[in-house]
Design an enzyme around this catalytic site. Structure first.
Site, PDB file in Angstrom:
ATOM      1  N   GLU A  90       0.813  -1.215   0.000  1.00 15.92           N
ATOM      2  CA  GLU A  90       0.000   0.000   0.000  1.00 15.92           C
ATOM      3  C   GLU A  90       0.846   1.265   0.000  1.00 15.92           C
ATOM      4  OE1 GLU A  90      -2.850  -0.355   3.239  1.00 15.92           O
ATOM      5  OE2 GLU A  90      -4.071  -1.739   2.072  1.00 15.92           O
TER       6      GLU A  90
ATOM      7  N   GLU B  34      -6.751  -7.601  -1.430  1.00 13.36           N
ATOM      8  CA  GLU B  34      -7.422  -7.527  -0.131  1.00 13.36           C
ATOM      9  C   GLU B  34      -8.885  -7.187  -0.310  1.00 13.36           C
ATOM     10  OE1 GLU B  34      -5.739  -5.193   2.962  1.00 13.36           O
ATOM     11  OE2 GLU B  34      -3.714  -5.959   2.657  1.00 13.36           O
TER      12      GLU B  34
END
Ligand SMILES: *[C@@H]1O[C@H](CO)[C@@H](O)[C@H](O)[C@H]1NC(C)=O
Ligand SMILES: *[C@@H]1O[C@H](CO)[C@@H](O)[C@H](O)[C@H]1NC(C)=O
Ligand SMILES: *[C@@H]1O[C@H](CO)[C@@H](O)[C@H](O)[C@H]1NC(C)=O
Ligand SMILES: *[C@@H]1O[C@H](CO)[C@@H](O)[C@H](O)[C@H]1NC(C)=O
Ligand SMILES: *[C@@H]1O[C@H](CO)[C@@H](O)[C@H](O)[C@H]1NC(C)=O
Ligand SMILES: CC(=O)N[C@H]1CO[C@H](CO)[C@@H](O)[C@@H]1O
Length: 629
Positions: free
Chosen positions: A182, A254
């Protein structure tokens, strides 16, 4: 002898050849991952090895497989593996090779997310606190100290897994690996800082140098994507997201099955219908690999992250609950979906496709065609009304609000994400069981606070109020600050402490005079509490506690904890002016609690006699916990 030894040698050579032949070739194209020459539709789920015990792994993995999963995904937990620099831990719940072997034994694939920054609601996002002690260190930016440590650790993990033949090319289960995590969010915050860009490109180059034989991915990296990595999506929904390049598949690393639980916050719930909706939409819109975060969340056995404050449970409202039980109807409803999607693997990954909106952009039909067969998805994004959709063949299908219907032959609805066919089992606490819970016998051991209330030596003294993480070396969440002052006669004051959090307990002459904690996420606070000083020497002892260290945000390592610089003052109750500023007094320091030194949690035999109680329900009164002061 020579002749006898010739045969085993030949067998060995054959065995080696077989091992090479059993290696799996992993690649990708614009539609999906390509495994041994075949495009594959893959469904994966996250299970973090340190959040369960090795004894639980086979059962969790088996249930995941029965739930229709092809792969297990995990992060790698750097500060669990290297708690002190160059001192490694690969035992018990940290036996990463054993974990991957269990995945292999179950006949599943694995996705390795090394990070080694992993966020994960884990202390410091997985980065060891000792990194801070290295001079010139800046986390997750282009600088030698960080990059060297990151490369050393990444190489160690890769080598360990290579040695155990865990990568697909070696016949092992790992088909994908991830570097960083991320980072796009950090780059946004830093306004595409040059050092950040250099760092992420360095990460990709370093990863590719590792020669793992499987592709590298980067999640939530939508800008400045380095060459030779696949950027992927994280989130609750990924149907509107597409990768930057057209020659890479659409991967969802995710898909949040729920959310983590923080202290003071209610349980998070995400319905089976809504997850099924998001998964169906993802595959409708050319998705080819998706991973549930989490499939089994488990338990935070160690320290969690201090921003926000995460509880010991990492249940995540996942298809397998904290203890590994199947959570219905979520588990069954998703399993039904996986079966339908698997039956369509070929047409979804090889077919031509056409998206047609039906009157309104909220309603979309996607038709996949291959040879003489076709498969259809009908999605309805209105959250308040069903729609009737008529397909080419003239048949009309009712699609409930906020749902996707899947028709593997474009005729019959095999699945609708809003219609649960799985039997819903509600867990009920039986009255008998409850009585037992009420009657659980608790024992307790007093925490000996005495040494921190008197002139006994701390670890060292300093004429200033120090930052907590640096001072305790992150070996404990607790740090004692203690000072004393001579006072003539008896007087009342207000004790004022300014701290950067997270929790504070104040004692004067051994008596608890105040406690305070920062509201969730807000770290700096002031505590003011009335105190009474006696004539002679008075001891002021402050216990500062962190609830894990921050795990998220740009430059999160710069965030201090504890009573950095204070001030700590005694304020005159009448004039409201500072009577004593203790900020530069001689402070004595000690990290950790007595129970931590004793390793009370290990229930050592020599400590057994120290335990008291054993009959009373609930926790003991506070004065018993503290022991005699
Ligand atoms: C498709 O259908 C046509 C006509 O029914 C038939 O001739 C052809 O062989 C079929 N093709 C395949 C690939 O099944
Ligand atoms: C859809 O069709 C059914 C009958 O087939 C009807 O009862 C229903 O009212 C229709 N719904 C809408 C939104 O038109
Ligand atoms: C409290 O400490 C913080 C952090 O050191 C500092 O920025 C702030 O000015 C202090 N506030 C008060 C009221 O002293
Ligand atoms: C005392 O002084 C502090 C700052 O100097 C101020 O914030 C506080 O409101 C005052 N309290 C009273 C009771 O006057
Ligand atoms: C404490 O020491 C610091 C650094 O020497 C100084 O800036 C500060 O004014 C001192 N504070 C008090 C209350 O003496
Ligand atoms: C990437 C993404 O989808 N993020 C979303 C995740 O969910 C939270 C909470 O609903 C949203 O705020 C994010 O935008």
């Amino acid at each position: 002898m020579e002749r006898v030894s010739w045969q085993p040698l030949a067998l060995l050579l054959l065995a080696a050849a077989a091992a090479v032949a059993s290696g799996t070739e992993v690649g990708y194209d614009g539609r999906s991952m390509v495994i041994d020459g075949e495009r594959r539709l893959l469904i994966s789920g996250s299970i973090h090895y340190p959040r369960s015990t090795p004894e639980m792994w086979p059962d969790l993995i088996r249930k995941a497989k029965e739930g229709g999963l092809d792969a297990i995904e995990t992060y790698v937990f750097w500060n669990g593996h290297e708690p002190r620099r160059r001192q490694y831990n690969f035992e018990g719940s940290y036996d990463i090779v054993r974990f991957f072997k269990e995945v292999q034994d179950a006949g599943m694939y694995a996705i390795l997310r090394i990070g080694p920054y992993i966020c994960g609601e884990w202390n410091y996002g997985g980065l060891p606190a000792w990194l801070r002690d290295i001079s010139g260190m800046q986390f997750r930016m282009h600088n030698n100290p960080f990059e060297q440590e990151m490369e050393t650790f990444t190489t160690l993990i890769v080598d360990k897994l290579k040695e155990a033949k865990m990568f697909a090319g070696q016949g092992g289960p790992i088909i994908l690996s991830q570097i960083e995590n991320e980072y796009g969010n950090v780059m946004d915050k830093l306004n595409n800082d040059e050092s950040a860009s250099e760092y992420i490109h360095w990460c990709a180059a370093m990863a590719n140098k590792q020669n793992v034989g499987v592709p590298w991915i980067m999640c939530q990296q939508d800008q400045d994507v380095p060459p030779n990595v696949i950027n992927t999506c994280n989130g609750f929904y990924c149907h509107d997201w597409f990768p930057k390049r057209t020659d890479i598949p659409k991967i969802w690393t995710e898909n949040w099955t729920g959310w983590f639980k923080a202290w003071d916050k209610p349980d998070f719930h995400r319905s089976a219908e809504d997850i099924a909706f998001s998964v169906a939409m993802f595959f409708q819109t050319r998705g080819s690999l998706q991973n549930y975060y989490m499939y089994h969340g488990g338990t935070n056995f160690g320290r969690t992250s201090g921003g926000p404050y995460i509880t010991t449970s990492y249940d995540y409202d996942a298809p397998l609950d904290e203890y590994g039980n199947i959570r219905q109807p979520k588990y069954g409803h998703l399993k039904d979906l996986h079966n339908v999607l698997k039956s369509m693997e070929k047409i979804l990954l090889h077919g031509d496709y056409k998206d047609t909106t039906m009157g309104n952009t909220n309603v979309m039909v996607t038709k996949y065609t291959l040879d003489n067969s076709s498969a259809c998805f009908i999605s309805n994004k209105f959250d308040d009304k069903e729609v009737n959709v008529t397909l080419d063949d003239g048949a009309t299908h009712v699609v409930p609000a906020w749902s996707v219907s899947i028709l593997p032959d474009c005729k019959t609805v095999a699945y609708n994400s809003a219609k649960i066919k799985t039997q819903t089992s509600v867990m009920v606490k039986r009255p008998g069981v409850e009585t037992v819970t009420d009657g659980l016998a608790w024992s307790w051991m007093p925490e000996n606070l005495h040494p921190f209330m008197t002139d006994e030596k701390g670890n060292f003294r300093k004429n200033e109020l120090l930052e907590q993480i640096a001072t305790s070396g992150d070996q404990s969440d607790y740090l004692w600050y203690r000072t004393s002052l001579e006072h003539k006669g008896e007087s009342n004051y207000k004790l004022h402490v300014n701290t950067t959090g997270h929790e504070l307990y104040a004692f004067v002459n051994g008596k608890l005079v105040g406690r305070h904690y920062a509201p969730n996420g807000g770290f700096v606070f002031q505590m003011e509490t009335p105190v009474k000083l006696h004539s002679g020497k008075n001891y002021i002892s402050l216990l500062s506690a962190t609830i894990g260290l921050k795990n998220y945000g740009a430059l999160f390592e710069m965030m201090p904890a504890g009573i950095v610089g204070g001030p700590v003052k005694l304020v005159d109750t009448v004039t409201n002016t500072t009577a004593y500023d203790l900020s530069n007094s001689s402070w004595s320091y000690k990290a950790g609690l007595a129970g931590e030194y004793r390793e009370t949690h290990l229930d050592k035999a020599k400590d057994r006699s120290q335990w008291r109680g054993g009959h009373h329900p609930g926790a003991p009164p506070l004065h018993l916990v503290q022991g005699d002061l």
